[in-house]
Each structure stands twice: as C-alpha cells, then as structure tokens.
Design an enzyme around this catalytic site. Structure first.
Site, PDB file in Angstrom:
ATOM      1  N   ASP A  12      32.877 -42.475  17.368  1.00 27.26           N
ATOM      2  CA  ASP A  12      34.014 -41.821  16.737  1.00 27.26           C
ATOM      3  C   ASP A  12      34.400 -42.705  15.557  1.00 27.26           C
ATOM      4  O   ASP A  12      35.022 -43.759  15.721  1.00 27.26           O
ATOM      5  CB  ASP A  12      35.172 -41.696  17.726  1.00 27.26           C
ATOM      6  CG  ASP A  12      36.422 -41.067  17.101  1.00 27.26           C
ATOM      7  OD1 ASP A  12      36.436 -40.865  15.872  1.00 27.26           O
ATOM      8  OD2 ASP A  12      37.373 -40.784  17.849  1.00 27.26           O
TER       9      ASP A  12
ATOM     10  N   TYR B 216      40.971 -29.764   2.636  1.00 30.37           N
ATOM     11  CA  TYR B 216      39.559 -30.132   2.736  1.00 30.37           C
ATOM     12  C   TYR B 216      39.018 -30.532   1.368  1.00 30.37           C
ATOM     13  O   TYR B 216      38.319 -31.549   1.241  1.00 30.37           O
ATOM     14  CB  TYR B 216      38.769 -28.952   3.295  1.00 30.37           C
ATOM     15  CG  TYR B 216      37.289 -29.202   3.440  1.00 30.37           C
ATOM     16  CD1 TYR B 216      36.774 -29.850   4.557  1.00 30.37           C
ATOM     17  CD2 TYR B 216      36.390 -28.783   2.455  1.00 30.37           C
ATOM     18  CE1 TYR B 216      35.419 -30.078   4.697  1.00 30.37           C
ATOM     19  CE2 TYR B 216      35.035 -29.010   2.582  1.00 30.37           C
ATOM     20  CZ  TYR B 216      34.550 -29.658   3.694  1.00 30.37           C
ATOM     21  OH  TYR B 216      33.199 -29.888   3.814  1.00 30.37           O
TER      22      TYR B 216
ATOM     23  N   PRO C 280      27.040 -29.776  -1.062  1.00 28.76           N
ATOM     24  CA  PRO C 280      26.541 -28.470  -0.618  1.00 28.76           C
ATOM     25  C   PRO C 280      27.528 -27.352  -0.905  1.00 28.76           C
ATOM     26  O   PRO C 280      28.749 -27.543  -0.884  1.00 28.76           O
ATOM     27  CB  PRO C 280      26.376 -28.657   0.899  1.00 28.76           C
ATOM     28  CG  PRO C 280      26.411 -30.137   1.133  1.00 28.76           C
ATOM     29  CD  PRO C 280      27.278 -30.689   0.052  1.00 28.76           C
ATOM     30  N   GLY C 281      26.981 -26.175  -1.170  1.00 29.89           N
ATOM     31  CA  GLY C 281      27.777 -24.962  -1.178  1.00 29.89           C
ATOM     32  C   GLY C 281      27.794 -24.385   0.225  1.00 29.89           C
ATOM     33  O   GLY C 281      27.567 -25.088   1.217  1.00 29.89           O
TER      34      GLY C 281
ATOM     35  N   ASN D  11      27.596 -38.491   6.366  1.00 23.58           N
ATOM     36  CA  ASN D  11      27.691 -37.040   6.512  1.00 23.58           C
ATOM     37  C   ASN D  11      28.807 -36.559   7.443  1.00 23.58           C
ATOM     38  O   ASN D  11      29.260 -35.429   7.317  1.00 23.58           O
ATOM     39  CB  ASN D  11      26.341 -36.520   7.031  1.00 23.58           C
ATOM     40  CG  ASN D  11      26.391 -35.060   7.417  1.00 23.58           C
ATOM     41  OD1 ASN D  11      26.511 -34.173   6.571  1.00 23.58           O
ATOM     42  ND2 ASN D  11      26.326 -34.787   8.714  1.00 23.58           N
TER      43      ASN D  11
ATOM     44  N   LYS E 241      37.350 -34.225   0.242  1.00 19.86           N
ATOM     45  CA  LYS E 241      35.993 -34.368  -0.299  1.00 19.86           C
ATOM     46  C   LYS E 241      36.013 -34.817  -1.762  1.00 19.86           C
ATOM     47  O   LYS E 241      35.102 -35.529  -2.224  1.00 19.86           O
ATOM     48  CB  LYS E 241      35.244 -33.050  -0.157  1.00 19.86           C
ATOM     49  CG  LYS E 241      34.866 -32.710   1.279  1.00 19.86           C
ATOM     50  CD  LYS E 241      33.900 -33.729   1.865  1.00 19.86           C
ATOM     51  CE  LYS E 241      33.308 -33.285   3.184  1.00 19.86           C
ATOM     52  NZ  LYS E 241      32.296 -34.220   3.701  1.00 19.86           N
TER      53      LYS E 241
ATOM     54  N   GLY F 274      23.601 -29.198  12.453  1.00 20.93           N
ATOM     55  CA  GLY F 274      23.730 -28.794  11.057  1.00 20.93           C
ATOM     56  C   GLY F 274      22.994 -29.672  10.067  1.00 20.93           C
ATOM     57  O   GLY F 274      21.845 -30.082  10.290  1.00 20.93           O
ATOM     58  N   ILE F 275      23.676 -29.986   8.971  1.00 24.45           N
ATOM     59  CA  ILE F 275      23.076 -30.765   7.889  1.00 24.45           C
ATOM     60  C   ILE F 275      22.653 -32.144   8.384  1.00 24.45           C
ATOM     61  O   ILE F 275      21.579 -32.651   8.030  1.00 24.45           O
ATOM     62  CB  ILE F 275      24.056 -30.883   6.708  1.00 24.45           C
ATOM     63  CG1 ILE F 275      24.218 -29.513   6.022  1.00 24.45           C
ATOM     64  CG2 ILE F 275      23.589 -31.936   5.707  1.00 24.45           C
ATOM     65  CD1 ILE F 275      25.351 -29.458   5.019  1.00 24.45           C
TER      66      ILE F 275
ATOM     67  N   THR G 163      25.000 -23.231   8.618  1.00 20.59           N
ATOM     68  CA  THR G 163      25.083 -24.053   9.813  1.00 20.59           C
ATOM     69  C   THR G 163      25.635 -23.203  10.957  1.00 20.59           C
ATOM     70  O   THR G 163      26.015 -22.045  10.770  1.00 20.59           O
ATOM     71  CB  THR G 163      26.019 -25.248   9.581  1.00 20.59           C
ATOM     72  OG1 THR G 163      27.335 -24.742   9.311  1.00 20.59           O
ATOM     73  CG2 THR G 163      25.551 -26.088   8.396  1.00 20.59           C
TER      74      THR G 163
END
Length: 254
Positions: free
Chosen positions: A64, A155, A185-186, A91, A159, A20-21, A190
């Site tokens: 981890d 969530y 990000p919106g 990230n 954030k 992904g990102i 991904t």
C-alpha cells in the site's frame, strides 16, 4: 528468507501491476527480457500474474504505497531479489469522478494520496536507488492532465501534478543519468472501463460515442499503453527525457 537468483541484465519494478495497464506492462517488459518485480494491493491477482511470468524472473510484493516507507521497501525488495533496478514504472493510481463543487475534502485527499503523494514517493525512492548506476522512470499520467472533462477535476489535478513533476524531475536527475518520462493514456479498455461501460443504459451507444470522439476511432488497449512504456524504458529511448507521450489515439491533438 529471501530467495536469491542470478542477477539479470535488466530489472523493472511496476507498481499497480495486478491488473489493467500495470499487469500488461509487467508482461511486456518481461517479454522484452526484464526480470520484473510487481507490486499492488491485491495479492491474489498479483500472484496470478507472477505465476504466469515465472517465479525465476518475476515476483510479487504486496504494498500500500500510501503508507510511510512502502516505496523504499519495494525498491529494496527488487534489489534484494534481483541485484539491481533499471526501470521503475510509476503506475499505481485510483480513479475518481464527482461534481467538482461537491467533492468532499476526504475524497480529494484520498485521490491525491495515491495518485500524487505516493507516486512522488515512488519517484524519490527510485531516484535514490538509481543514483549510482542510472535508470529510467516512467510515470503513468492521463489525457486528463492536459484536457478538461466534467466530473474529473480532482483526478485531473492529481495527474496534472505528476505531469509537471515529470519535466522537473527529468532536469534535476539528468546528472545521475536517470531519465524521467511519462505516458498519458486516453480511454483504455481495462476492467474498470468495461465495468463502467456495462453500467450504462445503452452500452453499445456509449461505446460508439467514445470511439467517435477519438481520431483513430477506438479506445486504447492496455497493450497499446504498455508498448509506449516499454519504448521509453528501452535503450532506443536513451536520449529522451522529460516528455509526456500521449497514448490516446489523437484525442488531445484535436
């Protein structure tokens, strides 16, 4: 035994870099001339991205980040391998959905462990590593740190904490010439997004609904987000600190 390579001009560490990102950010920074240390939980995917980039200027360290000492360990690995660290992209994260009033305490704690507590530990380790020479830390938050969406409350809170920390850390670390910014990000295409979309009864209708809610008419791509991160990591942004840059096609501007 660690393999030492000539010290490159710029070095980046990207957490959550196996897909992904994160993976796209590692590719973008590598393309911009950085040596890159990637970290993440999935060794197979991490090694695949590393082979793609080339072992002389990229390496993968499984980690981890919820374990004590892991953030310091990966920073030490980056310095041991490449001699320095100039940019840290914070990230690594986990998604969470659930009706707010029914979310078990264990899920709340698990979400905050990776999205908030581990991310704070990475920021602290990065700041300590950069204290003498300066650098750039880019936190990856979310549009949901700013707006409310049903079932995403836990969530969002995890954030939102990182969005607040970004501003506070930028002020506190400025005397060390450490810049701290965030990208938010919106909806981003991904593998997780694609899996969610394919699980819907009518994926095409849901995709249209998602796109219609975004002023620019489409979700972000990982490349869109990586481009914003690369800008904040670059010399072009050397006088920018403490901001959260939305990468959401205008969603939060409505």
């Amino acid at each position: 035994m660690t393999t030492h390579v000539p010290t490159p001009s710029r070095v980046a560490l990207v957490t959550g870099a196996t897909s992904g990102i994160g993976a796209e950010t590692a590719r973008r920074l590598h393309g911009d001339g950085f040596a890159v240390l990637l970290s993440g939980r999935c060794g197979e995917r991490g090694e695949a991205v590393t082979r793609e980039l080339g072992s002389d200027s990229a390496c993968f360290v499984p980690a981890d980040l919820t374990r004590d000492g892991e953030p310091d360990r990966i920073l030490d690995q980056a310095i041991d391998r490449f001699g320095r660290v100039d940019v840290v992209v914070n990230n690594a994260a986990a998604d969470h959905t659930g009706e707010l009033l029914d979310v078990p305490d264990t899920e709340i704690r698990a979400t905050f462990e990776i999205n908030t507590f581990a991310a704070i530990a990475v920021l602290q380790a990065a700041g300590r590593a950069m204290r003498q020479s300066g650098g750039s830390i880019v936190n990856v938050t979310s549009r949901l740190a700013t707006v409310g969406v049903p079932t995403m409350g836990v969530y969002s809170a995890s954030k939102g904490a990182m969005k607040a920390l970004t501003a506070a850390a930028a002020v506190e670390l400025a005397p060390y010439n450490i810049r701290v910014n965030a990208v938010a990000p919106g909806m981003t295409r991904t593998s997780l997004f694609e899996a969610w979309l394919s699980s819907q009864k009518d994926p095409e209708a849901v995709a249209r609904k998602v796109a219609d809610a975004i002023p620019l008419g489409r979700p972000a791509t990982p490349q869109d987000v990586a481009g914003a991160i690369a800008f904040l990591a670059s010399p072009s942004a050397e006088y920018i600190t403490g901001i959260t840059l939305p990468v959401d096609g205008g969603y939060t501007a409505q």
